[in-house]
Design a protein around this motif. Structure first.
Motif, short mmCIF file in Angstrom:
data_model
loop_
_atom_site.label_atom_id
_atom_site.label_comp_id
_atom_site.label_asym_id
_atom_site.label_seq_id
_atom_site.Cartn_x
_atom_site.Cartn_y
_atom_site.Cartn_z
N LEU A 1 42.13 48.30 35.72
CA LEU A 1 41.52 48.77 36.98
C LEU A 1 40.00 48.76 36.94
CD1 LEU A 1 43.41 51.98 38.13
CD2 LEU A 1 43.04 49.90 39.45
N PHE B 1 34.20 43.83 38.35
CA PHE B 1 34.14 42.45 38.84
C PHE B 1 33.80 42.46 40.34
CE2 PHE B 1 36.72 38.19 38.91
CZ PHE B 1 35.54 37.49 39.03
N ALA B 2 34.48 43.31 41.08
CA ALA B 2 34.22 43.41 42.53
C ALA B 2 32.80 43.90 42.77
CB ALA B 2 35.23 44.34 43.18
N LEU C 1 25.86 40.53 47.17
CA LEU C 1 26.06 40.18 48.58
C LEU C 1 25.43 41.18 49.53
CD1 LEU C 1 29.71 38.86 48.33
CD2 LEU C 1 27.69 37.51 48.91
N GLY D 1 23.97 34.69 48.62
CA GLY D 1 25.22 33.95 48.69
C GLY D 1 25.27 32.84 47.65
N THR E 1 30.33 33.37 40.54
CA THR E 1 31.78 33.16 40.66
C THR E 1 32.22 31.99 39.79
OG1 THR E 1 31.83 34.10 42.87
CG2 THR E 1 33.63 32.66 42.29
N ARG F 1 34.81 32.21 36.61
CA ARG F 1 36.01 31.39 36.43
C ARG F 1 36.02 30.72 35.06
NH1 ARG F 1 39.37 28.37 38.25
NH2 ARG F 1 38.40 26.93 39.72
N PHE G 1 41.35 36.34 41.84
CA PHE G 1 40.29 37.14 42.44
C PHE G 1 39.00 36.32 42.52
CE2 PHE G 1 38.03 41.56 42.02
CZ PHE G 1 37.70 41.51 43.35
N ALA G 2 38.66 35.65 41.42
CA ALA G 2 37.46 34.82 41.41
C ALA G 2 37.59 33.66 42.41
CB ALA G 2 37.22 34.27 40.00
N ASN H 1 36.75 34.41 46.10
CA ASN H 1 35.33 34.35 46.45
C ASN H 1 34.84 32.91 46.48
OD1 ASN H 1 34.95 37.20 46.60
ND2 ASN H 1 35.03 37.28 44.38
N GLY I 1 28.97 34.07 53.46
CA GLY I 1 28.45 35.18 52.66
C GLY I 1 28.85 36.52 53.27
N THR J 1 32.54 37.03 52.65
CA THR J 1 32.81 37.39 51.25
C THR J 1 32.46 38.84 50.99
OG1 THR J 1 32.15 35.13 50.71
CG2 THR J 1 32.50 36.63 48.87
N ARG J 2 31.38 39.30 51.63
CA ARG J 2 31.00 40.70 51.45
C ARG J 2 32.10 41.63 51.98
NH1 ARG J 2 25.69 43.90 53.63
NH2 ARG J 2 26.24 45.87 52.64
N THR K 1 34.93 41.61 49.59
CA THR K 1 34.62 42.39 48.39
C THR K 1 34.80 43.88 48.65
OG1 THR K 1 33.09 40.69 47.61
CG2 THR K 1 32.78 42.89 46.74
N SER L 1 38.41 44.56 48.66
CA SER L 1 38.97 44.50 47.31
C SER L 1 38.70 45.79 46.55
CB SER L 1 38.34 43.33 46.53
OG SER L 1 38.47 42.13 47.25
N ARG L 2 37.50 46.33 46.72
CA ARG L 2 37.18 47.58 46.05
C ARG L 2 38.07 48.71 46.54
NH1 ARG L 2 33.87 50.63 44.15
NH2 ARG L 2 32.00 50.63 45.46
N ILE M 1 41.44 48.44 44.97
CA ILE M 1 41.41 48.93 43.59
C ILE M 1 41.38 50.47 43.59
CG2 ILE M 1 40.05 48.95 41.44
CD1 ILE M 1 39.06 46.07 42.41
#
Lengths: 366, 366
Positions: free
Chosen positions: A142, A148-149, A156, A164, A171, A175, B148-149, B152, B164, B167-168, B171, B174-175, B178
């Protein structure tokens, strides 16, 4: 073969470019600057995590101990933050422009440490129990995910086009980091790993994120893609040099300096560069080494091996040329890295500092 | 209390807005369009992963079976891709503009499934063994990280300012995902969880990513932040309605439709909405339920409980009002979601389709 000898100075890697006492002091000041400017921003980012993840992350970074008391942990060498700030200066921007990049790279680095320690079953890092060992596997997964997030978030929320671009590079590096860990895991189950495969894995695991550290500040400072690519070339090869030195220290490093056990990588059966180079060399030492390692892989008694047994394996690696080859490789990668800087137009002071940092990486003892 | 009864129609959630046969057919066509347009792009993205992660991911998505043979797996309801495409159309852009958003959201969703299944020790998903069960914990962690990577990457390589911004938002979602999983794990160890805490957790685990699905296409289509925020409000409350229905199906769903065991959530001791609502209700049924669940938590024989014992707990939850409260909550959230659409200027057909999708989510049986 005394593990107390610093592995690289023995073989002269870095000689010729490595500076004297003053240059080293300058590099230490650069590392200190990276740490001083990025740590408060890193801590503020980690503070955004919901409980208990904020506490688990603070433990991982060494800011608190197991009981939650403030600690002054060893946060590592902090090469990446130093590079991210120099990276901004290479593009003619103030060092501070690189701070969000430094923080994002550190977050990705630590995301990978949290997950890798769990996958590899490593119980210790920087002289302390790892997160999964203290807080359990779920928290390691977790908190890794959350860091990572957070890395992407920190970049961003700058809200610029360059942010960006920087996130995209991060990113890509992430990977590669994941690819490298996948390769590392798959190699554990294989009897033979070629030198080329090992270099590719180390390029993914170490080169890619150092490359990103050295381009991300420049990108945030408005550098074009060509400049960023050239800086990444420096960082990638610096990463390979860094890892070659790490592999030498993992076998011949002084436990007092590295904080690891003697013959650390041999105890973990790591197929690091000196080992794969020795196994590829041919000759009697190579053959005896191959025979021993094949038997070790099946041994149930490996954990009880004596110092002498590991010392014997290390001696065979050295006799087969694995130690020398790896030290030469560190020097080769160092040279490629420094040469890549020639193609980038940057302030002379920044160029000198990047060269000094490369020298430092190659001659370090921990 | 017959688990064969669809939970929500019983209590009339969604009645009044749920359409007839034609509207349902339209919604199924919308879901099919989302799947058809996004799956090839999703597969191409997953194909970028290095071996063996590409294969492990293909197994997770149901594209191949354990032996690597092509399979026609159940890829889920595909509500998120359908929403992402409608989202683009809500901003006046072609549905296709939403495809990278649909793919990125699916990648994040599946990253969280891979990690959650491992953390929760869940051995089955969509009638098949989970990835950690088949390929081991390390692959579940690694492939989750990689997806996850990749999420993005798929957005950022568009290279636009709107990518961008998208993606923000992803993100941020995603947080929250989690955070929600962290809350879910911490609640397992607690005797009491309030209704408010449960709703907050479900908002993080389900609401945030549905919200993102419904704004991401619009953002890629150039919508301003206010429009995106309003669409997210629809998606967030749709997610809460979705989860309330899920919680009803988790206890009273028909195993043939849901693919889960009878009394599935009770067997897993989940503190889902009907349970926490019943425990907060007071009265004799509530008190008996609280006493039973407290004893269950300490029982070593829980796995051998009979159908009747679970049926008794379900009856107590219903008698205490937990079932009715949850069905009402699904309707409340559905209404808030639909109302949020009033504040967005969008083509009438798109508005109707978003309403129909909300109706579908609330009356579904699986």
């Amino acid at each position: 073969m005394n593990p107390g000898n610093p592995a690289v100075e023995n073989t002269g890697a870095g000689a010729g470019t490595a500076g004297g006492g003053t240059e080293k002091a300058d590099t230490l000041a650069l590392l200190e600057r990276g740490r001083t400017l990025s740590t408060p921003v890193l801590r503020a980012a980690v503070d955004r995590l919901a409980a208990p993840m904020d506490t688990v992350a603070a433990y991982h970074f060494g800011w608190i101990d197991v009981d939650g008391n403030p600690a002054d942990g060893d946060g590592g060498k902090a090469v990446r933050p130093a590079l991210a700030l120099l990276s901004a200066e290479a593009a003619g921007a103030p060092a501070e422009v690189g701070i969000p990049g430094a923080v994002a790279v550190e977050l990705v680095h630590n995301f990978s440490l949290l997950h890798d320690d769990l996958m590899d079953g490593d119980e210790q890092r920087r002289h302390r129990d790892t997160v999964w060992k203290v807080h359990g596997p779920a928290q390691a997964i977790l908190v890794g995910d959350a860091l990572f997030a957070l890395a992407n978030e920190v970049l961003l929320e700058l809200g610029t086009v360059d942010a960006g671009r920087a996130t995209r590079r991060l990113t890509t590096a992430s990977r590669k980091l994941i690819d490298g860990q996948a390769q590392d895991i798959s190699y554990e189950h294989r009897e033979r790993v070629s030198v080329q495969e090992c270099l590719e894995m180390e390029g993914n695991k170490t080169g890619a994120l150092l490359a990103c550290a050295v381009s991300i500040g420049a990108v945030l400072g408005g550098a074009d893609d060509r400049t960023a690519d050239k800086l990444e070339e420096y960082g990638y090869h610096l990463g390979l040099a860094f890892q070659a030195v790490d592999d030498l220290l993992g076998i011949w490093g002084d436990p007092e300096s590295t904080g690891k056990q003697t013959w650390s990588d041999l105890r973990q059966r790591k197929k690091s560069l000196p080992v794969v180079a020795a196994l590829a060399a041919g000759g009697p030492a190579c053959e005896e080494l191959a025979r021993l390692l094949a038997a070790d892989a099946k041994s149930n008694d490996f954990e009880n091996f004596s110092e002498e047994e590991f010392a014997h394996r290390a001696a065979l690696i050295e006799a087969a040329g694995g130690r020398q080859w790896t030290a030469d490789e560190a020097r080769r990668q160092h040279a490629i890295a420094v040469r890549a800087l020639d193609d980038v137009d940057m302030p002379q002071r920044v160029r000198e500092q990047l060269v000094a940092l490369a020298d430092f990486v190659v001659v370090r003892k921990r």
